[in-house]
Design a protein around this motif. Structure first.
Motif, PDB file in Angstrom:
ATOM      1  N   THR A 110       6.679   5.826  -6.382  1.00 59.29           N
ATOM      2  CA  THR A 110       6.269   4.732  -6.003  1.00 59.29           C
ATOM      3  C   THR A 110       7.523   3.815  -6.599  1.00 59.29           C
ATOM      4  O   THR A 110       7.948   3.098  -6.980  1.00 59.29           O
ATOM      5  CB  THR A 110       5.753   4.406  -7.245  1.00 59.29           C
TER       6      THR A 110
ATOM      7  N   SER B 239       0.924  -1.122   0.096  1.00 61.90           N
ATOM      8  CA  SER B 239       0.132   0.138   0.027  1.00 61.90           C
ATOM      9  C   SER B 239       1.042   1.365  -0.287  1.00 61.90           C
ATOM     10  O   SER B 239       2.272   1.202   0.400  1.00 61.90           O
ATOM     11  CB  SER B 239      -0.958   0.021   1.093  1.00 61.90           C
ATOM     12  N   ASP B 240       1.036   2.262  -0.312  1.00 57.79           N
ATOM     13  CA  ASP B 240       1.173   3.874  -0.218  1.00 57.79           C
ATOM     14  C   ASP B 240       1.575   3.913   1.101  1.00 57.79           C
ATOM     15  O   ASP B 240       2.766   3.882   1.361  1.00 57.79           O
ATOM     16  CB  ASP B 240       0.301   4.724  -0.703  1.00 57.79           C
ATOM     17  N   LEU B 241       0.880   3.341   2.189  1.00 58.48           N
ATOM     18  CA  LEU B 241       1.539   4.135   3.537  1.00 58.48           C
ATOM     19  C   LEU B 241       2.432   3.082   3.592  1.00 58.48           C
ATOM     20  O   LEU B 241       3.648   3.389   4.515  1.00 58.48           O
ATOM     21  CB  LEU B 241       0.199   3.981   4.737  1.00 58.48           C
ATOM     22  N   GLU B 242       2.290   1.378   3.049  1.00 60.88           N
ATOM     23  CA  GLU B 242       3.221   0.524   3.298  1.00 60.88           C
ATOM     24  C   GLU B 242       4.646   0.957   3.005  1.00 60.88           C
ATOM     25  O   GLU B 242       5.872   1.027   3.925  1.00 60.88           O
ATOM     26  CB  GLU B 242       3.050  -0.721   2.778  1.00 60.88           C
TER      27      GLU B 242
ATOM     28  N   LEU C 166       5.587   3.857   2.059  1.00 64.51           N
ATOM     29  CA  LEU C 166       6.326   5.113   2.734  1.00 64.51           C
ATOM     30  C   LEU C 166       6.511   5.091   3.412  1.00 64.51           C
ATOM     31  O   LEU C 166       8.109   4.960   3.921  1.00 64.51           O
ATOM     32  CB  LEU C 166       5.276   6.283   3.001  1.00 64.51           C
ATOM     33  N   GLN C 167       6.913   3.798   5.020  1.00 64.93           N
ATOM     34  CA  GLN C 167       7.442   3.957   5.811  1.00 64.93           C
ATOM     35  C   GLN C 167       8.658   2.500   5.705  1.00 64.93           C
ATOM     36  O   GLN C 167       9.425   2.842   5.645  1.00 64.93           O
ATOM     37  CB  GLN C 167       6.405   2.460   6.529  1.00 64.93           C
TER      38      GLN C 167
ATOM     39  N   GLN D 233      10.152   3.601   2.865  1.00 67.65           N
ATOM     40  CA  GLN D 233      11.589   3.958   2.575  1.00 67.65           C
ATOM     41  C   GLN D 233      12.030   4.644   3.235  1.00 67.65           C
ATOM     42  O   GLN D 233      13.002   5.116   4.128  1.00 67.65           O
ATOM     43  CB  GLN D 233      11.133   4.806   1.324  1.00 67.65           C
ATOM     44  N   GLU D 234      11.253   5.606   4.701  1.00 68.14           N
ATOM     45  CA  GLU D 234      11.551   6.478   5.371  1.00 68.14           C
ATOM     46  C   GLU D 234      12.279   4.855   6.795  1.00 68.14           C
ATOM     47  O   GLU D 234      13.862   5.393   6.906  1.00 68.14           O
ATOM     48  CB  GLU D 234      10.757   6.447   6.657  1.00 68.14           C
TER      49      GLU D 234
END
Length: 89
Positions: free
Chosen positions: A61, A28-31, A33-34, A36-37
């Motif tokens: 993406t 998911s977008d949230l997963e 982004l997490q 990457q961080e």
């Protein structure tokens, strides 16, 4: 996922020119982004601990990690799957 990508990044001294491709379920977008961080934080810690410096280029993406201008890993979450391309061993 960080457990899978972490060792690839940490041991990126790559004398051979091999490419390893792995796919996972789409994040998911949230997963994504997490992920990457988490990797960004890990790279900062390892850089401080005396590891060679890594650079991360990221977009919505995908992201790429480079060391000394050479690609180490590319992660793309745009094709219905999470695609991980590791350069080297």
């Amino acid at each position: 996922m960080i457990a899978v990508l972490g060792p690839v990044v940490a041991h990126s001294y790559r004398p051979e020119a091999r490419i390893n491709v792995t796919t996972y379920r789409e994040f998911s977008d949230l997963e994504f982004l997490q992920l990457q961080e988490d990797l960004r934080v890990r790279l900062r810690r390892e850089s401080v601990a005396g590891m060679p410096e890594f650079n991360m280029v990221s977009a919505a993406t995908y992201f790429e990690i480079h060391q000394d201008g050479e690609p180490v890993i590319l992660v793309d979450n745009s094709a219905g799957r999470l695609l991980v391309i590791a350069f080297g061993e």
